[in-house]
Every structure is written in structure tokens, then in C-alpha cells.
Design a protein around this motif. Sequence first.
Motif, mmCIF file in Angstrom:
data_model
loop_
_atom_site.group_PDB
_atom_site.id
_atom_site.type_symbol
_atom_site.label_atom_id
_atom_site.label_comp_id
_atom_site.label_asym_id
_atom_site.label_seq_id
_atom_site.Cartn_x
_atom_site.Cartn_y
_atom_site.Cartn_z
ATOM 1 N N LEU A 287 3.849 -8.100 -11.680
ATOM 2 C CA LEU A 287 3.313 -7.269 -10.615
ATOM 3 C C LEU A 287 2.052 -6.557 -11.081
ATOM 4 C CD1 LEU A 287 5.227 -5.279 -8.095
ATOM 5 C CD2 LEU A 287 3.518 -4.072 -9.405
ATOM 6 N N ILE A 288 1.060 -6.472 -10.231
ATOM 7 C CA ILE A 288 -0.204 -5.810 -10.553
ATOM 8 C C ILE A 288 -0.260 -4.489 -9.800
ATOM 9 C CG2 ILE A 288 -2.708 -5.970 -10.351
ATOM 10 C CD1 ILE A 288 -2.150 -9.104 -10.458
ATOM 11 N N MET A 289 -0.560 -3.424 -10.531
ATOM 12 C CA MET A 289 -0.627 -2.080 -9.972
ATOM 13 C C MET A 289 -2.072 -1.594 -10.053
ATOM 14 S SD MET A 289 1.526 0.518 -9.031
ATOM 15 C CE MET A 289 3.024 0.000 -9.835
ATOM 16 N N VAL A 290 -2.628 -1.175 -8.925
ATOM 17 C CA VAL A 290 -3.969 -0.615 -8.912
ATOM 18 C C VAL A 290 -3.870 0.813 -8.400
ATOM 19 C CG1 VAL A 290 -6.328 -0.822 -8.030
ATOM 20 C CG2 VAL A 290 -4.993 -2.888 -8.518
ATOM 21 N N MET A 291 -4.278 1.742 -9.243
ATOM 22 C CA MET A 291 -4.228 3.162 -8.912
ATOM 23 C C MET A 291 -5.507 3.531 -8.159
ATOM 24 S SD MET A 291 -1.367 3.947 -10.449
ATOM 25 C CE MET A 291 -1.321 5.722 -10.611
ATOM 26 N N LEU A 292 -5.332 4.130 -6.986
ATOM 27 C CA LEU A 292 -6.470 4.528 -6.156
ATOM 28 C C LEU A 292 -6.642 6.038 -6.194
ATOM 29 C CD1 LEU A 292 -5.787 2.360 -2.971
ATOM 30 C CD2 LEU A 292 -7.416 1.881 -4.816
ATOM 31 N N GLY A 293 -7.870 6.481 -6.306
ATOM 32 C CA GLY A 293 -8.122 7.920 -6.319
ATOM 33 C C GLY A 293 -9.578 8.218 -6.037
ATOM 34 N N THR A 294 -9.916 9.494 -6.119
ATOM 35 C CA THR A 294 -11.271 9.945 -5.811
ATOM 36 C C THR A 294 -12.072 10.158 -7.090
ATOM 37 O OG1 THR A 294 -10.453 12.210 -5.728
ATOM 38 C CG2 THR A 294 -10.630 11.039 -3.628
ATOM 39 N N PHE A 295 -11.906 9.291 -8.059
ATOM 40 C CA PHE A 295 -12.601 9.395 -9.341
ATOM 41 C C PHE A 295 -13.677 8.323 -9.408
ATOM 42 C CE2 PHE A 295 -8.634 7.072 -9.526
ATOM 43 C CZ PHE A 295 -9.064 5.816 -9.889
ATOM 44 N N LEU B 217 0.856 -1.174 0.000
ATOM 45 C CA LEU B 217 0.000 0.000 0.000
ATOM 46 C C LEU B 217 0.895 1.226 0.000
ATOM 47 C CD1 LEU B 217 -2.354 -1.136 2.893
ATOM 48 C CD2 LEU B 217 -2.787 -1.387 0.438
ATOM 49 N N ILE B 218 0.674 2.135 -0.944
ATOM 50 C CA ILE B 218 1.441 3.384 -0.979
ATOM 51 C C ILE B 218 0.447 4.531 -0.967
ATOM 52 C CG2 ILE B 218 3.123 4.801 -2.213
ATOM 53 C CD1 ILE B 218 4.153 2.231 -3.555
ATOM 54 N N ILE C 99 0.333 -3.844 -5.923
ATOM 55 C CA ILE C 99 0.541 -2.537 -5.287
ATOM 56 C C ILE C 99 -0.739 -1.738 -5.463
ATOM 57 C CG2 ILE C 99 1.785 -0.341 -5.333
ATOM 58 C CD1 ILE C 99 4.236 -1.834 -6.346
ATOM 59 N N PHE C 100 -1.284 -1.250 -4.353
ATOM 60 C CA PHE C 100 -2.375 -0.292 -4.383
ATOM 61 C C PHE C 100 -1.730 1.076 -4.160
ATOM 62 C CE2 PHE C 100 -4.714 -4.156 -3.296
ATOM 63 C CZ PHE C 100 -5.778 -4.074 -4.191
ATOM 64 N N LEU C 101 -1.780 1.937 -5.179
ATOM 65 C CA LEU C 101 -1.043 3.198 -5.204
ATOM 66 C C LEU C 101 -1.988 4.383 -5.283
ATOM 67 C CD1 LEU C 101 1.692 4.766 -5.690
ATOM 68 C CD2 LEU C 101 1.333 4.308 -8.125
ATOM 69 N N ASP C 102 -1.885 5.290 -4.323
ATOM 70 C CA ASP C 102 -2.657 6.528 -4.351
ATOM 71 C C ASP C 102 -2.127 7.397 -5.489
ATOM 72 O OD1 ASP C 102 -4.395 8.592 -3.615
ATOM 73 O OD2 ASP C 102 -3.019 9.394 -2.120
ATOM 74 N N ILE C 103 -3.017 7.984 -6.253
ATOM 75 C CA ILE C 103 -2.600 8.830 -7.369
ATOM 76 C C ILE C 103 -2.140 10.197 -6.877
ATOM 77 C CG2 ILE C 103 -3.418 10.071 -9.417
ATOM 78 C CD1 ILE C 103 -5.245 7.682 -9.989
ATOM 79 N N ASN C 104 -2.906 10.809 -5.974
ATOM 80 C CA ASN C 104 -2.639 12.180 -5.547
ATOM 81 C C ASN C 104 -1.877 12.212 -4.237
ATOM 82 O OD1 ASN C 104 -4.095 13.414 -7.733
ATOM 83 N ND2 ASN C 104 -5.954 12.723 -6.731
ATOM 84 N N MET C 105 -0.565 12.416 -4.354
ATOM 85 C CA MET C 105 0.293 12.536 -3.171
ATOM 86 C C MET C 105 1.207 13.736 -3.374
ATOM 87 S SD MET C 105 1.394 8.595 -2.317
ATOM 88 C CE MET C 105 1.733 8.085 -4.000
ATOM 89 N N PRO C 106 1.584 14.398 -2.278
ATOM 90 C CA PRO C 106 2.523 15.514 -2.409
ATOM 91 C C PRO C 106 3.917 15.011 -2.778
ATOM 92 C CG PRO C 106 2.098 15.039 -0.101
ATOM 93 C CD PRO C 106 1.188 14.154 -0.901
ATOM 94 N N GLY C 107 4.709 15.866 -3.360
ATOM 95 C CA GLY C 107 6.050 15.454 -3.788
ATOM 96 C C GLY C 107 5.933 14.597 -5.021
ATOM 97 N N MET C 108 6.245 13.322 -4.884
ATOM 98 C CA MET C 108 6.136 12.381 -5.995
ATOM 99 C C MET C 108 4.708 11.836 -6.027
ATOM 100 S SD MET C 108 8.222 8.820 -6.681
ATOM 101 C CE MET C 108 9.656 9.441 -7.530
ATOM 102 N N SER C 109 3.970 12.164 -7.080
ATOM 103 C CA SER C 109 2.593 11.669 -7.212
ATOM 104 C C SER C 109 2.605 10.214 -7.665
ATOM 105 C CB SER C 109 1.833 12.513 -8.245
ATOM 106 O OG SER C 109 2.316 12.222 -9.560
ATOM 107 N N GLY C 110 1.439 9.607 -7.700
ATOM 108 C CA GLY C 110 1.326 8.252 -8.215
ATOM 109 C C GLY C 110 1.782 8.158 -9.660
ATOM 110 N N TRP C 111 1.493 9.206 -10.454
ATOM 111 C CA TRP C 111 1.929 9.212 -11.865
ATOM 112 C C TRP C 111 3.447 9.295 -11.953
ATOM 113 C CZ3 TRP C 111 -1.858 7.244 -14.138
ATOM 114 C CH2 TRP C 111 -3.169 7.661 -13.927
ATOM 115 N N ASP C 112 4.065 10.137 -11.110
ATOM 116 C CA ASP C 112 5.534 10.226 -11.081
ATOM 117 C C ASP C 112 6.140 8.891 -10.660
ATOM 118 O OD1 ASP C 112 5.303 12.956 -11.702
ATOM 119 O OD2 ASP C 112 5.354 13.547 -9.587
ATOM 120 N N PHE C 113 5.508 8.241 -9.693
ATOM 121 C CA PHE C 113 5.960 6.937 -9.238
ATOM 122 C C PHE C 113 5.968 5.945 -10.403
ATOM 123 C CE2 PHE C 113 4.987 2.640 -7.876
ATOM 124 C CZ PHE C 113 5.913 2.416 -6.869
#
Length: 136
Positions: free
Chosen positions: A87-95, A10-11, A58-72
Amino acid sequence: MTNTTHTIMLIDDNKIDNLFHARVVKKHSDTIEVIVKDSAEDGLEYLSGNQGAFPDIIFLDINMPGMSGWDFLEAFRKLEQNSLDTLIMVMLGTFETATPEMQTKIDGLFAGFAPKPLTKETVDEVMARYNLKQDL
């Protein structure tokens, strides 16, 4: 072919979300190891130091300060390619739904999108979509 899920990372910069999401994963299966990182930088550092021992999901938050999920994602793509294929990546956000632009950004990865907060149903859907089972 069915793959076994041993580890989920979880990130998310929100500690409360990480705590809640870890509990959701443990409700799905208490045998899955949960690795929690409070920033994209910490997650990337962990993965860089553990090549060959990546988590299964990996469950990855999209909106984070500094390095965002997209930057990651951009930095993540530069890691050892063989490890990225499973590896499976799931992007989490408020959409509500992923836009075509969002879909383009994940091309080439086993990836998807899910709204926050993470739910047991979302974990179940990801496991079913990628033909995964829990580690018993």
C-alpha cells in the motif's frame, strides 16, 4: 514490475477537499474506484474491516481534528503487516517540502508527501514513482 491501481482512498476531514480530490483522481482515470472517508477514525475502521482488500494508494490529510494523520499512521502500522508492504501512503498538507522529522515518521512505509490541494500532476507523479498504472 508494474502494478495496477484499482482503488484510491482519500482521508480528509474537509468534505470540499474530498470532493475536489475525488474529481482529480477521476480525471486521472475514471476506472479507479475512489473511497472517501471524512476522518482518520473512519478510514482506520474501514481498513480494519477490509484487511486483505486495502486500497492501492491512500491520500491522507495530516492535520485533522481528533485523530490526526500522524495518529492514523501509528494505528495503521498495527494492522496486518502483509497488507502494508504494497500500500502507498501519501501525506497531504499545507507544507512546501517535507522536513527530516516528517520523513522519520513514515519510515518503513511506501510513503511520500504532497502539498494540498491534490492535483492530477501529483497523482501522475505518485503513479510514476511507484511504477503504477491505471486499471483499464
